[in-house]
Design an enzyme around this catalytic site. Structure first.
Site, short mmCIF file in Angstrom:
data_model
loop_
_atom_site.label_atom_id
_atom_site.label_comp_id
_atom_site.label_asym_id
_atom_site.label_seq_id
_atom_site.Cartn_x
_atom_site.Cartn_y
_atom_site.Cartn_z
N GLY A 16 0.81 -1.21 0.00
CA GLY A 16 0.00 0.00 0.00
C GLY A 16 0.85 1.26 0.00
O GLY A 16 2.08 1.22 0.09
N THR A 17 0.18 2.39 -0.08
CA THR A 17 0.88 3.67 -0.09
C THR A 17 1.52 3.95 1.27
O THR A 17 1.04 3.51 2.31
CB THR A 17 -0.07 4.83 -0.43
N THR A 18 2.61 4.69 1.25
CA THR A 18 3.33 5.01 2.48
C THR A 18 2.52 6.00 3.31
O THR A 18 2.11 7.06 2.84
CB THR A 18 4.71 5.63 2.16
#
Length: 231
Positions: free
Chosen positions: A29-31
Protein backbone atom coordinates in the site's frame (compact mmCIF):
# COMPACT_ATOMS: atom_id res chain seq x y z
CA UNK A 1 -2.32 -26.29 0.60
CA UNK A 2 -4.93 -26.84 3.34
CA UNK A 3 -3.16 -24.47 5.71
CA UNK A 4 -2.67 -21.97 2.91
CA UNK A 5 -6.36 -21.65 2.04
CA UNK A 6 -8.10 -21.97 5.38
CA UNK A 7 -8.42 -18.82 7.42
CA UNK A 8 -9.27 -20.81 10.57
CA UNK A 9 -6.58 -23.49 10.16
CA UNK A 10 -3.19 -23.11 11.80
CA UNK A 11 -0.15 -24.46 10.03
CA UNK A 12 1.97 -26.97 11.99
CA UNK A 13 4.32 -24.16 13.05
CA UNK A 14 1.43 -22.04 14.40
CA UNK A 15 0.87 -19.58 11.55
CA UNK A 16 -2.28 -18.30 9.87
CA UNK A 17 -1.18 -17.80 6.31
CA UNK A 18 -4.22 -15.80 5.19
CA UNK A 19 -3.50 -13.21 7.89
CA UNK A 20 0.12 -13.03 6.77
CA UNK A 21 -1.01 -12.55 3.17
CA UNK A 22 -3.24 -9.69 4.30
CA UNK A 23 -0.19 -8.08 5.90
CA UNK A 24 1.59 -8.40 2.56
CA UNK A 25 -1.27 -6.46 0.96
CA UNK A 26 -0.61 -3.66 3.46
CA UNK A 27 3.10 -3.67 2.62
CA UNK A 28 2.19 -2.96 -0.99
CA UNK A 29 0.00 0.00 0.00
CA UNK A 30 0.88 3.67 -0.09
CA UNK A 31 3.33 5.01 2.48
CA UNK A 32 1.47 6.42 5.47
CA UNK A 33 3.13 8.21 8.39
CA UNK A 34 2.06 9.25 11.87
CA UNK A 35 4.10 11.05 14.50
CA UNK A 36 3.43 12.87 17.73
CA UNK A 37 4.52 16.40 18.49
CA UNK A 38 4.31 18.45 21.67
CA UNK A 39 0.53 18.93 21.73
CA UNK A 40 -0.85 16.60 19.09
CA UNK A 41 -0.39 14.14 16.24
CA UNK A 42 0.27 14.65 12.55
CA UNK A 43 -0.68 12.15 9.82
CA UNK A 44 1.03 12.33 6.41
CA UNK A 45 0.08 10.19 3.41
CA UNK A 46 1.55 9.77 -0.04
CA UNK A 47 -1.31 10.21 -2.51
CA UNK A 48 0.48 10.46 -5.82
CA UNK A 49 -1.88 9.89 -8.74
CA UNK A 50 -1.56 6.83 -10.96
CA UNK A 51 -2.76 8.86 -13.96
CA UNK A 52 -3.00 12.55 -14.79
CA UNK A 53 -6.65 11.87 -15.74
CA UNK A 54 -7.62 11.15 -12.13
CA UNK A 55 -9.31 13.98 -10.23
CA UNK A 56 -7.00 14.70 -7.25
CA UNK A 57 -9.91 15.55 -4.93
CA UNK A 58 -11.36 12.05 -5.43
CA UNK A 59 -8.35 10.41 -3.76
CA UNK A 60 -8.94 10.30 -0.01
CA UNK A 61 -6.39 8.70 2.31
CA UNK A 62 -7.14 10.50 5.59
CA UNK A 63 -10.56 10.29 7.22
CA UNK A 64 -12.41 11.99 10.06
CA UNK A 65 -13.72 9.42 12.53
CA UNK A 66 -14.91 11.76 15.25
CA UNK A 67 -14.36 15.44 16.03
CA UNK A 68 -11.08 14.67 17.80
CA UNK A 69 -10.05 11.45 16.06
CA UNK A 70 -8.63 11.00 12.56
CA UNK A 71 -7.40 7.97 10.67
CA UNK A 72 -5.00 7.25 7.79
CA UNK A 73 -4.97 3.96 5.92
CA UNK A 74 -2.72 1.78 3.77
CA UNK A 75 -3.78 -1.30 1.85
CA UNK A 76 -7.03 -2.16 0.10
CA UNK A 77 -9.09 1.03 -0.20
CA UNK A 78 -12.48 -0.72 -0.15
CA UNK A 79 -11.56 -2.59 3.04
CA UNK A 80 -10.45 0.68 4.61
CA UNK A 81 -13.77 2.32 3.81
CA UNK A 82 -15.69 -0.45 5.57
CA UNK A 83 -13.53 -0.15 8.70
CA UNK A 84 -13.79 3.64 8.75
CA UNK A 85 -17.59 3.41 8.57
CA UNK A 86 -17.53 0.88 11.42
CA UNK A 87 -15.29 3.17 13.50
CA UNK A 88 -17.65 6.09 12.91
CA UNK A 89 -20.59 3.98 14.08
CA UNK A 90 -18.74 3.01 17.26
CA UNK A 91 -17.95 6.67 17.94
CA UNK A 92 -21.52 7.84 17.31
CA UNK A 93 -23.11 5.08 19.40
CA UNK A 94 -20.83 5.96 22.30
CA UNK A 95 -21.67 9.66 22.01
CA UNK A 96 -25.42 9.03 21.87
CA UNK A 97 -25.31 6.56 24.77
CA UNK A 98 -22.97 8.40 27.13
CA UNK A 99 -23.11 12.01 25.91
CA UNK A 100 -19.34 12.27 25.47
CA UNK A 101 -16.67 11.61 22.87
CA UNK A 102 -15.31 8.07 22.77
CA UNK A 103 -11.81 7.49 24.18
CA UNK A 104 -9.26 6.91 21.42
CA UNK A 105 -8.01 3.59 22.80
CA UNK A 106 -11.54 2.27 23.28
CA UNK A 107 -12.39 3.11 19.68
CA UNK A 108 -9.24 1.43 18.36
CA UNK A 109 -9.85 -1.69 20.44
CA UNK A 110 -13.43 -1.89 19.14
CA UNK A 111 -12.25 -1.70 15.52
CA UNK A 112 -9.53 -4.27 16.22
CA UNK A 113 -12.08 -6.64 17.76
CA UNK A 114 -14.09 -6.29 14.55
CA UNK A 115 -10.99 -7.07 12.48
CA UNK A 116 -10.05 -10.02 14.66
CA UNK A 117 -13.42 -11.68 14.03
CA UNK A 118 -12.44 -12.02 10.39
CA UNK A 119 -9.35 -14.03 11.35
CA UNK A 120 -11.23 -16.50 13.54
CA UNK A 121 -14.43 -17.55 11.76
CA UNK A 122 -14.90 -19.23 8.38
CA UNK A 123 -16.75 -17.69 5.46
CA UNK A 124 -14.76 -14.45 5.41
CA UNK A 125 -11.25 -13.15 4.93
CA UNK A 126 -9.05 -10.75 6.89
CA UNK A 127 -9.16 -7.06 6.06
CA UNK A 128 -6.19 -6.24 3.84
CA UNK A 129 -5.63 -2.85 5.40
CA UNK A 130 -3.76 -1.28 8.30
CA UNK A 131 -4.84 1.90 10.08
CA UNK A 132 -3.03 4.72 11.84
CA UNK A 133 -5.45 6.30 14.31
CA UNK A 134 -4.61 9.70 15.81
CA UNK A 135 -6.64 11.46 18.46
CA UNK A 136 -6.82 13.41 21.68
CA UNK A 137 -9.00 12.73 24.71
CA UNK A 138 -9.00 13.25 28.48
CA UNK A 139 -6.06 10.82 28.77
CA UNK A 140 -3.85 12.80 26.38
CA UNK A 141 -2.53 12.48 22.84
CA UNK A 142 -2.62 9.10 21.11
CA UNK A 143 -1.25 7.43 17.99
CA UNK A 144 -2.20 3.79 17.38
CA UNK A 145 -1.27 1.38 14.60
CA UNK A 146 -3.52 -1.58 13.80
CA UNK A 147 -2.81 -4.49 11.48
CA UNK A 148 -5.02 -7.08 9.68
CA UNK A 149 -4.81 -9.52 12.61
CA UNK A 150 -6.57 -7.06 14.91
CA UNK A 151 -3.42 -6.25 16.88
CA UNK A 152 -2.85 -2.67 18.04
CA UNK A 153 0.27 -0.87 19.22
CA UNK A 154 0.70 2.69 20.52
CA UNK A 155 3.57 4.61 18.95
CA UNK A 156 5.35 7.94 19.25
CA UNK A 157 6.09 7.76 15.52
CA UNK A 158 5.37 5.02 13.01
CA UNK A 159 4.61 4.18 9.40
CA UNK A 160 2.63 1.63 7.39
CA UNK A 161 2.75 0.75 3.71
CA UNK A 162 5.49 0.16 1.19
CA UNK A 163 7.89 2.79 2.55
CA UNK A 164 7.77 1.69 6.20
CA UNK A 165 11.40 0.41 6.48
CA UNK A 166 12.88 3.67 5.17
CA UNK A 167 10.58 5.87 7.24
CA UNK A 168 11.22 3.94 10.46
CA UNK A 169 14.97 4.18 9.87
CA UNK A 170 14.67 7.98 9.63
CA UNK A 171 12.48 8.14 12.76
CA UNK A 172 14.81 5.91 14.79
CA UNK A 173 17.65 8.33 14.10
CA UNK A 174 15.91 11.71 14.24
CA UNK A 175 12.62 11.58 16.17
CA UNK A 176 12.60 13.47 19.47
CA UNK A 177 9.94 13.81 22.14
CA UNK A 178 8.29 17.20 22.52
CA UNK A 179 8.91 18.48 18.99
CA UNK A 180 6.98 21.47 17.70
CA UNK A 181 4.37 20.98 14.99
CA UNK A 182 6.68 22.49 12.37
CA UNK A 183 9.58 20.23 13.37
CA UNK A 184 7.38 17.13 13.32
CA UNK A 185 5.93 18.06 9.92
CA UNK A 186 9.42 18.69 8.54
CA UNK A 187 10.66 15.31 9.80
CA UNK A 188 7.58 13.49 8.49
CA UNK A 189 7.89 15.04 5.05
CA UNK A 190 11.63 14.28 4.99
CA UNK A 191 10.91 10.63 5.80
CA UNK A 192 8.17 10.43 3.18
CA UNK A 193 10.44 11.95 0.54
CA UNK A 194 13.15 9.41 1.37
CA UNK A 195 10.64 6.54 1.17
CA UNK A 196 9.14 7.43 -2.20
CA UNK A 197 12.48 8.64 -3.64
CA UNK A 198 10.77 11.57 -5.32
CA UNK A 199 10.20 15.26 -4.72
CA UNK A 200 7.07 16.17 -2.79
CA UNK A 201 4.33 18.48 -3.99
CA UNK A 202 1.14 19.75 -2.36
CA UNK A 203 -1.10 17.69 -4.63
CA UNK A 204 0.77 14.44 -3.91
CA UNK A 205 0.65 14.69 -0.11
CA UNK A 206 -2.30 14.68 2.30
CA UNK A 207 -1.84 15.84 5.89
CA UNK A 208 -4.15 15.63 8.88
CA UNK A 209 -3.55 17.17 12.31
CA UNK A 210 -5.20 16.87 15.71
CA UNK A 211 -4.12 18.99 18.69
CA UNK A 212 -5.17 19.18 22.31
CA UNK A 213 -8.28 21.35 22.52
CA UNK A 214 -8.67 21.50 18.73
CA UNK A 215 -10.68 19.36 16.34
CA UNK A 216 -9.07 17.02 13.82
CA UNK A 217 -8.60 18.67 10.45
CA UNK A 218 -6.96 18.13 7.09
CA UNK A 219 -4.56 20.84 5.98
CA UNK A 220 -5.42 22.98 2.99
CA UNK A 221 -3.17 22.83 -0.05
CA UNK A 222 -1.76 26.28 0.73
CA UNK A 223 -0.66 25.11 4.20
CA UNK A 224 0.99 22.01 2.73
CA UNK A 225 2.89 24.17 0.25
CA UNK A 226 4.31 26.23 3.14
CA UNK A 227 5.36 23.12 5.07
CA UNK A 228 7.06 21.58 2.03
CA UNK A 229 8.81 24.89 1.41
CA UNK A 230 10.13 24.94 4.98
CA UNK A 231 11.38 21.37 4.61
Amino acid sequence: MAYDRGITVFSPDGRLFQVEYAREAVKKGTTTIGLKFKSGVILIVDKRLSSRLVEPDSIEKIYDVDEYIGCATSGLVADARVLIDEARRYAQRHKITYGENIAVELLVKSVCDYKQNYTQYGGGRPFGVALLVAGVDDMGVHLFETDPSGALVAYKATSIGSGRPVVMDVFEKEFEDGMTFEAAAKLGLKALGAAIEDSLSADSVEIGVVETGKKFRRLAESEIVKLIGKG
